[in-house]
Design a protein around this motif. Sequence first.
Motif, PDB file in Angstrom:
ATOM      1  N   VAL A 357       0.718  -1.406   0.017  1.00 52.24           N
ATOM      2  CA  VAL A 357      -0.100   0.332  -0.022  1.00 52.24           C
ATOM      3  C   VAL A 357       0.876   1.281   0.224  1.00 52.24           C
ATOM      4  O   VAL A 357       0.623   2.274  -0.625  1.00 52.24           O
ATOM      5  CB  VAL A 357      -0.943  -0.145   1.409  1.00 52.24           C
ATOM      6  CG1 VAL A 357      -1.636   1.393   1.194  1.00 52.24           C
ATOM      7  CG2 VAL A 357      -1.966  -1.126   0.853  1.00 52.24           C
ATOM      8  N   ASN A 358       1.929   1.340   0.630  1.00 51.38           N
ATOM      9  CA  ASN A 358       2.873   2.408   0.883  1.00 51.38           C
ATOM     10  C   ASN A 358       3.752   2.748  -0.312  1.00 51.38           C
ATOM     11  O   ASN A 358       4.209   3.932  -0.720  1.00 51.38           O
ATOM     12  CB  ASN A 358       3.639   2.285   2.125  1.00 51.38           C
ATOM     13  CG  ASN A 358       2.708   2.706   3.239  1.00 51.38           C
ATOM     14  OD1 ASN A 358       1.815   3.679   3.268  1.00 51.38           O
ATOM     15  ND2 ASN A 358       3.125   2.026   4.559  1.00 51.38           N
ATOM     16  N   ALA A 359       4.125   1.548  -0.992  1.00 50.93           N
ATOM     17  CA  ALA A 359       5.200   1.711  -2.163  1.00 50.93           C
ATOM     18  C   ALA A 359       4.861   2.762  -3.283  1.00 50.93           C
ATOM     19  O   ALA A 359       5.504   3.576  -3.629  1.00 50.93           O
ATOM     20  CB  ALA A 359       5.457   0.341  -2.573  1.00 50.93           C
ATOM     21  N   PRO A 360       3.349   2.787  -3.776  1.00 48.92           N
ATOM     22  CA  PRO A 360       3.253   3.423  -4.811  1.00 48.92           C
ATOM     23  C   PRO A 360       3.227   4.849  -4.646  1.00 48.92           C
ATOM     24  O   PRO A 360       3.646   5.765  -5.394  1.00 48.92           O
ATOM     25  CB  PRO A 360       1.439   3.226  -5.092  1.00 48.92           C
ATOM     26  CG  PRO A 360       1.619   1.804  -4.495  1.00 48.92           C
ATOM     27  CD  PRO A 360       2.372   1.640  -3.585  1.00 48.92           C
ATOM     28  N   THR A 361       2.730   5.513  -3.177  1.00 49.93           N
ATOM     29  CA  THR A 361       3.203   6.773  -2.706  1.00 49.93           C
ATOM     30  C   THR A 361       4.506   7.261  -2.672  1.00 49.93           C
ATOM     31  O   THR A 361       5.091   8.415  -3.209  1.00 49.93           O
ATOM     32  CB  THR A 361       2.603   6.879  -1.331  1.00 49.93           C
ATOM     33  OG1 THR A 361       1.210   6.617  -1.496  1.00 49.93           O
ATOM     34  CG2 THR A 361       2.169   8.516  -0.891  1.00 49.93           C
ATOM     35  N   VAL A 362       5.317   6.372  -2.418  1.00 52.15           N
ATOM     36  CA  VAL A 362       6.849   6.545  -2.251  1.00 52.15           C
ATOM     37  C   VAL A 362       7.413   6.851  -3.633  1.00 52.15           C
ATOM     38  O   VAL A 362       8.008   7.713  -3.996  1.00 52.15           O
ATOM     39  CB  VAL A 362       7.544   5.776  -1.634  1.00 52.15           C
ATOM     40  CG1 VAL A 362       8.900   5.886  -1.411  1.00 52.15           C
ATOM     41  CG2 VAL A 362       6.937   5.289  -0.016  1.00 52.15           C
ATOM     42  N   PHE A 363       6.802   5.973  -4.626  1.00 59.19           N
ATOM     43  CA  PHE A 363       7.217   5.927  -5.821  1.00 59.19           C
ATOM     44  C   PHE A 363       6.926   7.376  -6.581  1.00 59.19           C
ATOM     45  O   PHE A 363       7.613   7.938  -7.130  1.00 59.19           O
ATOM     46  CB  PHE A 363       6.495   4.825  -6.874  1.00 59.19           C
ATOM     47  CG  PHE A 363       6.536   5.112  -8.548  1.00 59.19           C
ATOM     48  CD1 PHE A 363       7.614   4.653  -8.900  1.00 59.19           C
ATOM     49  CD2 PHE A 363       5.325   5.665  -8.846  1.00 59.19           C
ATOM     50  CE1 PHE A 363       7.644   4.864 -10.395  1.00 59.19           C
ATOM     51  CE2 PHE A 363       5.399   5.926 -10.096  1.00 59.19           C
ATOM     52  CZ  PHE A 363       6.647   5.633 -10.928  1.00 59.19           C
ATOM     53  N   ARG A 364       5.658   7.769  -6.149  1.00 55.94           N
ATOM     54  CA  ARG A 364       5.432   9.248  -6.728  1.00 55.94           C
ATOM     55  C   ARG A 364       6.098  10.282  -6.065  1.00 55.94           C
ATOM     56  O   ARG A 364       6.506  11.114  -6.896  1.00 55.94           O
ATOM     57  CB  ARG A 364       4.043   9.378  -6.661  1.00 55.94           C
ATOM     58  CG  ARG A 364       2.972   8.321  -7.285  1.00 55.94           C
ATOM     59  CD  ARG A 364       1.527   8.681  -6.798  1.00 55.94           C
ATOM     60  NE  ARG A 364       1.090   9.998  -7.408  1.00 55.94           N
ATOM     61  CZ  ARG A 364      -0.102  10.345  -7.628  1.00 55.94           C
ATOM     62  NH1 ARG A 364      -1.009   9.875  -6.936  1.00 55.94           N
ATOM     63  NH2 ARG A 364      -0.383  11.769  -8.089  1.00 55.94           N
ATOM     64  N   ILE A 365       6.373  10.297  -4.961  1.00 57.02           N
ATOM     65  CA  ILE A 365       7.356  11.244  -4.169  1.00 57.02           C
ATOM     66  C   ILE A 365       8.700  11.088  -4.776  1.00 57.02           C
ATOM     67  O   ILE A 365       9.404  12.201  -5.374  1.00 57.02           O
ATOM     68  CB  ILE A 365       7.461  11.007  -2.961  1.00 57.02           C
ATOM     69  CG1 ILE A 365       6.076  11.364  -2.252  1.00 57.02           C
ATOM     70  CG2 ILE A 365       8.712  12.024  -2.112  1.00 57.02           C
ATOM     71  CD1 ILE A 365       5.864  10.816  -0.833  1.00 57.02           C
ATOM     72  N   VAL A 366       9.310   9.979  -5.110  1.00 58.73           N
ATOM     73  CA  VAL A 366      10.794   9.750  -5.661  1.00 58.73           C
ATOM     74  C   VAL A 366      10.819  10.327  -7.026  1.00 58.73           C
ATOM     75  O   VAL A 366      11.801  10.858  -7.523  1.00 58.73           O
ATOM     76  CB  VAL A 366      11.125   8.542  -5.370  1.00 58.73           C
ATOM     77  CG1 VAL A 366      12.555   8.077  -6.150  1.00 58.73           C
ATOM     78  CG2 VAL A 366      11.444   8.145  -4.026  1.00 58.73           C
ATOM     79  N   ARG A 367       9.851   9.897  -7.977  1.00 57.07           N
ATOM     80  CA  ARG A 367       9.584  10.222  -9.240  1.00 57.07           C
ATOM     81  C   ARG A 367       9.720  11.687  -9.304  1.00 57.07           C
ATOM     82  O   ARG A 367      10.288  12.307 -10.191  1.00 57.07           O
ATOM     83  CB  ARG A 367       8.530   9.385  -9.603  1.00 57.07           C
ATOM     84  CG  ARG A 367       8.061  10.186 -11.291  1.00 57.07           C
ATOM     85  CD  ARG A 367       6.663   9.473 -11.655  1.00 57.07           C
ATOM     86  NE  ARG A 367       6.580  10.092 -13.052  1.00 57.07           N
ATOM     87  CZ  ARG A 367       5.647  11.286 -13.307  1.00 57.07           C
ATOM     88  NH1 ARG A 367       5.441  12.053 -12.124  1.00 57.07           N
ATOM     89  NH2 ARG A 367       5.401  11.816 -14.424  1.00 57.07           N
TER      90      ARG A 367
END
Length: 483
Positions: A357-367
């Motif tokens: 659940v948390n990985a997609p949000t982190v992905f968007r921040i890093v991107r």
Amino acid sequence: MDPLTWTGPLGQFLDPVFYALAVIFLIAVVIQIVMSIASGGTRVVTNPDGTLSTAGGAYDLSASATRWSGLALLLIILAYVVLGIFGGPAATGIVGGMSQQLIPVWIALIATFAVSITFKRKLGLYGKLFDSTVGMIGFALVMFWVYAGAMAGLFDWITTHESLSQVSGMKNKVPGTPMRGAEEGEYAWYLLGGDNLARDVFSRLFKGAWVVVQIAPLATLFAFMVGITLGLPAGYYGGRLDTFLSFLANLILAFPVILLFYLLVTPEIVATGIPNYMATVLFVFPLIFVGVLLNARYYTQPSFRTPLLIVVLGVMGWIYLSLISDGGSKVAVLPEFLDLFDIDPGILVVFVSVVFVNAPTVFRIVRGLALDIKTRDYVAAAQTRGEGPWYIMLWEILPNARGPLIVDFCLRIGYTTILLGTLGFFGLGLESESPDWGTTINAGRRLLSVYPHAAIAPAVSLLTLVLGLNLLADGLREESLKD
């Protein structure tokens, strides 16, 4: 044996002072807030002759009262703890009993702060945290629960009774109730009372802290490994790769989080082995991240790089296989004598759910950070030197994105802690007898109007940990902006 009061005989002298200071502090805070609102959030006021001056007068008086009464309250609380350590339950009641049980935690906190403050100028962003009052308060709250959870879960230094043991006659007993017929060497009281199954609330509280300390930070760290490993190339390369990965992230984020959790931790889904297969995929990202990181850093030194990668990835691969392997599940890739961990299936399911659940949000921040930072001059300089894409992403872009990522990491641990509490409250994932805070709050809420202690203790603990993480994030944000 008589029941314990909260502050014991010492409370006859300290309690009136504490209550008086608390009233003064609250009144001063209210006055200061009202005057701040009346002046538009500033201390500047317009005089009758049209000139400007500072608010002064009552504003300064209320500010001084707030500061000094708050400091005095802190000293009184410190006095309760210190006197409780030496006097114990006989002198300072329940507070004294808890203070004595928490002596290892106090020692660890004092040592941590002493070493950190002494060498703070050599510790980078972590050292700068100790220049922020808000950051230090948050750090103290977080580390209190980290140390308390570890010492209760690993060493049994804090707990007074077994978290699952039931004692006759202690069902729903109020805090400070003595045990009837306590044997020699057995703790004589239930410091925070008994729950609806006659178990010690105090012991279950700190055993529950160990459950949170195990899952929340590690699950958040794994989510960051997934998000960073996918977010950096998406932001750096762009194009079809970015479009595809962003679509997958948005697809997951579009699904209601609580429903997604519910689906992942239900027994029917667990029986299919889907969480185990998800763990097989998600847990491999730390290996990919570390492997690419070391290869990019030592690419020009193959004689050193190759042995280093063999050793590091060999150890991490063994840990990875031990994490995903479970003899009673769909994934059993290691024989029992090689399996390093015996992870509870409920914890593994919750862990995987949190990472997913948390990985997609982190992905968007890093991107987003990579899209911004890749246009900087030092990235262009690295490209001119002939550095490879992964070197630039991991050794140029990622270090310069550390401030926002560290702040988000702290906040995300808080979100994860709340999610764990939510899952436990609904009885999902972890066992029904688990001492985690969500499960104990759910068990205690049924008798909340009659016996509130069993639910209030874990609820306050959850509140203080999340508050500490938020304050820590605020402190890190302040200091990272100065960096």
